[in-house]
Design a protein around this motif. Structure first.
Motif, mmCIF file in Angstrom:
data_model
loop_
_atom_site.group_PDB
_atom_site.id
_atom_site.type_symbol
_atom_site.label_atom_id
_atom_site.label_comp_id
_atom_site.label_asym_id
_atom_site.label_seq_id
_atom_site.Cartn_x
_atom_site.Cartn_y
_atom_site.Cartn_z
ATOM 1 N N LYS A 81 -5.076 -8.186 9.820
ATOM 2 C CA LYS A 81 -6.298 -8.187 9.003
ATOM 3 C C LYS A 81 -7.535 -8.001 9.874
ATOM 4 N N ARG A 115 -2.966 11.081 4.258
ATOM 5 C CA ARG A 115 -3.569 10.564 3.027
ATOM 6 C C ARG A 115 -4.202 11.697 2.233
ATOM 7 N N LYS A 136 1.248 8.438 0.899
ATOM 8 C CA LYS A 136 0.881 7.070 1.244
ATOM 9 C C LYS A 136 1.131 6.881 2.727
ATOM 10 N N ASN A 151 -0.298 4.772 6.444
ATOM 11 C CA ASN A 151 -1.077 3.686 7.036
ATOM 12 C C ASN A 151 -0.770 3.590 8.525
ATOM 13 N N ASP A 191 -2.526 -2.006 5.794
ATOM 14 C CA ASP A 191 -2.778 -1.281 4.545
ATOM 15 C C ASP A 191 -3.992 -1.919 3.873
ATOM 16 N N ASN A 192 -5.177 -1.460 4.264
ATOM 17 C CA ASN A 192 -6.399 -2.045 3.724
ATOM 18 C C ASN A 192 -6.552 -1.795 2.232
ATOM 19 N N ASN A 193 -6.123 -0.621 1.766
ATOM 20 C CA ASN A 193 -6.315 -0.272 0.361
ATOM 21 C C ASN A 193 -5.595 -1.237 -0.577
ATOM 22 N N ASN A 194 -4.433 -1.707 -0.148
ATOM 23 C CA ASN A 194 -3.659 -2.646 -0.976
ATOM 24 C C ASN A 194 -3.689 -4.066 -0.432
ATOM 25 N N MET A 195 -4.571 -4.295 0.568
ATOM 26 C CA MET A 195 -4.739 -5.623 1.170
ATOM 27 C C MET A 195 -3.405 -6.206 1.635
ATOM 28 N N VAL A 196 -2.635 -5.361 2.345
ATOM 29 C CA VAL A 196 -1.353 -5.795 2.912
ATOM 30 C C VAL A 196 -1.469 -5.718 4.434
ATOM 31 N N TRP A 197 -1.352 -6.851 5.085
ATOM 32 C CA TRP A 197 -1.418 -6.921 6.547
ATOM 33 C C TRP A 197 -0.246 -7.778 7.013
#
Length: 640
Positions: free
Chosen positions: A264, A348, A353, A355, A416-422
């Protein structure tokens, strides 16, 4: 038993009661002819002292490290230890500095100590890359039996980044004293690494400062051996990472405590948060590249090849942009982040998809705890119809899911900032790489041999072949192969599919060997695997405490057909063998069949995992030992 151990410790402490004052070397040190704990050592560190502390004054704050080392050189093979390299980190206009460098060489001449000082003109500072400068010096008047000694101080503005304390070299160390002093409120996590048992103990604190001390004696050399990912991962030492800053009433801040926090934090930087979705630098040119593609897989391949063709890696690591997308495309070069973050942005744009995945490469180090500083590289990750793809466009001959070997290290940090996955993720394991050797030829009665070889290489074997082949003149490449293969004479050499990244490489050539078989009386002795045999066991240590890293799983196959001389028959042939390593880690097959005047060998060696734990080392060592023994066995031919 415990009493004996305590007595041993007391004896060791008494032996090192000597005062290692800088500039004062004893005759006993100069007269010492070998290190009793390791008589094979060419040199030994007699003493190492390291003190790291914080300095605060009106001009600012700094992290200071003072080093003092004394090295005994026993023979000419130890002369290399008279040359020292010191790395100094820098970032933009801020850099570490070295001061107070003093060094002496001591020799015993006619019973008197001769002391020679290092000339400051022999100290050189050069730029290694945009992150490091290097200070190099070579000691004067080096002779067998001499002692060299030096001290210096490094002042660093990077006060949160404490360099690793290194307590083990590739030569033994007799005594180490190290200390770290940290102000109250600055809390660092301490991780002890390596296979030497030691611990830190509190030292005398002063002025709201905490002190930790480390004392080691008779530290053995860390022996290098083949198939090691990075020997520094296993070197005894201490790693520090800032954990928190707690100053009552002023600040209370906790730093990364998990890999998700690390991901993050990196993801919130401008390079990852905003730059990857800016397309104006490349939209027009990429539209042209994509216009004839239909599937997402085709688009991914087209983008991947475009980045490899248009941005060359400048051999610098990096998880953040050095040039940025626009400048990297304009200049056609950049660091690892310039290349692979541009790749992510373009994927992208192509509707895939994609990242970033931040990693620590093998030549860097394995991160022992959640850390930002110890991650040095970034690759691209794409998902299409539920399938994962890893890509690294820095290598000319890498392919989709065929990464440079240095990338297969530990895990990756997925952002993956777009889906808030870290999070941390596993990097796909390298596929098995095949090498298939088909050889046929005719053996003459005088022991000469003529034949033809056709070899096929896949996956990482193909990648490595392409890399070697491109970087060398063909004649020089062939000459090296002739020397490697028992000085055969090669003609009609051809290598196909070497200038692409897809598919296998095919290599063919004719050859001659003047004496592949030996003659004794009316008998011929010939090794059925000829010059393709395993010449020696790559594993020589009695034990090994770190993993065996082959880089990638592999399978080597041999199919050899030999036409025997007229009138000769086989009197004896090696017995067939089938060896396995426990847990299905690999196998070796070897079989020789003689039918009339034709002899055929079929053999295969397979290692199913890139990384094998040290608990299997003795099995692996004996496995390769049996291979060497079997491949030395000969077929005995006699005249009918």
């Amino acid at each position: 038993m415990r009493n004996l151990y305590l007595i041993a410790i007391l004896i060791a402490q008494m032996a090192f009661a000597q005062d290692f004052k800088f500039g004062k070397v004893s005759k006993e040190e100069l007269q010492e002819e070998k290190y009793l704990q390791d008589p094979s050592a060419n040199a030994v560190v007699l003493y190492k002292k390291q003190s790291t502390y914080f300095s605060f004054n009106a001009s600012g704050s700094a992290l200071v490290t003072e080093i003092h080392e004394r090295i005994k050189i026993y023979n000419k093979d130890g002369f290399d230890y008279a040359t020292q390299l010191i790395d100094l980190y820098k970032s933009r206009n801020t850099k570490e500095d070295i001061s107070g460098l003093k060094a002496y060489t001591y020799n015993l001449i006619d019973g008197e100590i001769e002391k020679t000082s290092l000339d400051k003109k022999q100290i050189f500072r050069t730029e290694v890359n945009y992150s490091y400068d290097e200070v190099k010096f070579s000691m004067p008047n080096i002779k067998e039996g001499c002692v060299v000694e030096y001290k210096y101080k490094i002042t660093s503005p990077f006060i949160w980044n404490i360099d690793e304390f290194v307590f083990q070299y590739d030569i033994p160390i007799k005594k180490v004293e190290a200390s770290i002093s940290t102000p109250d409120g600055l809390n660092f996590k301490e991780t002890i690494k390596g296979f030497i048992s030691f611990y830190g103990k509190p030292g005398k604190s002063y002025n709201e400062t905490r002190v930790k001390e480390y004392n080691l004696v008779h530290v053995p050399a860390l022996k290098e051996e083949r198939f090691v990912d990075n020997i520094d991962n296993y070197r005894a030492g201490v790693v520090f990472e800032l954990k928190s800053i707690i100053i009552p009433g002023v600040v209370h801040k906790t730093y990364s405590t998990s890999w998700a926090d690390v991901a993050k934090t990196i993801g919130n930087t401008n390079d990852y948060e905003t730059q990857l979705d800016k397309t104006r630098s490349f939209d027009d040119r990429l539209d042209y590249v994509l216009k004839n593609t239909t599937t997402l897989e085709d688009k991914m391949k087209a983008v991947f090849n475009y980045v490899k063709d248009h941005i060359k890696w400048n051999n610098m690591d990096g998880k953040y942009f050095y040039q940025g997308i626009k400048k990297a495309l304009q200049e056609g070069k950049g660091n690892a982040a310039d290349v692979n973050l541009t790749l992510v942005a373009m994927l992208r744009y192509a509707g895939i998809k994609a990242n970033p995945v931040v990693i620590s490469t093998k030549d860097n180090i394995i991160p022992f705890f959640p850390t930002i500083d110890r991650l040095n590289y970034v690759i691209a990750y794409a998902e299409i119809n539920g399938k994962s793809y890893f890509l690294d466009a820095t290598s000319e001959f890498s392919d989709i899911n065929i990464l440079p070997i240095k990338d297969y290290n530990w895990k990756g940090i997925y952002i993956d900032n777009n889906n808030m996955v870290w999070k941390s993720i596993d990097i796909s394991k390298p596929p098995i790489a095949e090498e298939l050797n088909m050889l046929s030829g005719t053996l003459s009665e005088d022991g000469a041999f003529e034949g033809k070889i056709r070899s096929r290489y896949t996956n990482h074997n193909a990648l490595l072949f392409r890399k070697r082949f491109k970087n060398e003149d063909v004649d020089a490449f062939v000459a090296k192969k002739e020397e490697k293969l028992d000085n055969i004479e090669i003609s009609n050499y051809e290598a196909k599919n070497t200038d692409t990244t897809e598919g296998y490489v095919m290599e063919t050539f004719d050859f001659k060997h003047e004496s592949i078989a030996s003659s004794v009386g009316d008998k011929l002795y010939v090794n059925p695997i000829l010059f393709l045999k395993q010449k020696e066991n790559p594993f020589k240590l009695e034990k090994r405490e770190f993993p065996i890293d082959f880089g990638f799983p592999f399978q080597d196959k041999y199919n050899i057909t030999i036409k025997l001389p007229e009138g000769y028959v086989a009197e004896s042939v090696p017995a067939p063998i089938y060896l396995k390593i426990p847990d299905d880690l690999g196998y070796f097959k070897f079989k020789v069949v003689v039918n009339g005047n034709m002899m055929q060998l079929v053999a295969s060696l397979e290692i199913n995992r890139a990384m094998i734990g040290p608990d299997k080392y003795l099995f692996l060592k004996e496995f390769f030992n049996q291979i060497v023994i079997k491949e030395e066995e000969q077929v005995v031919l006699t005249k009918a």
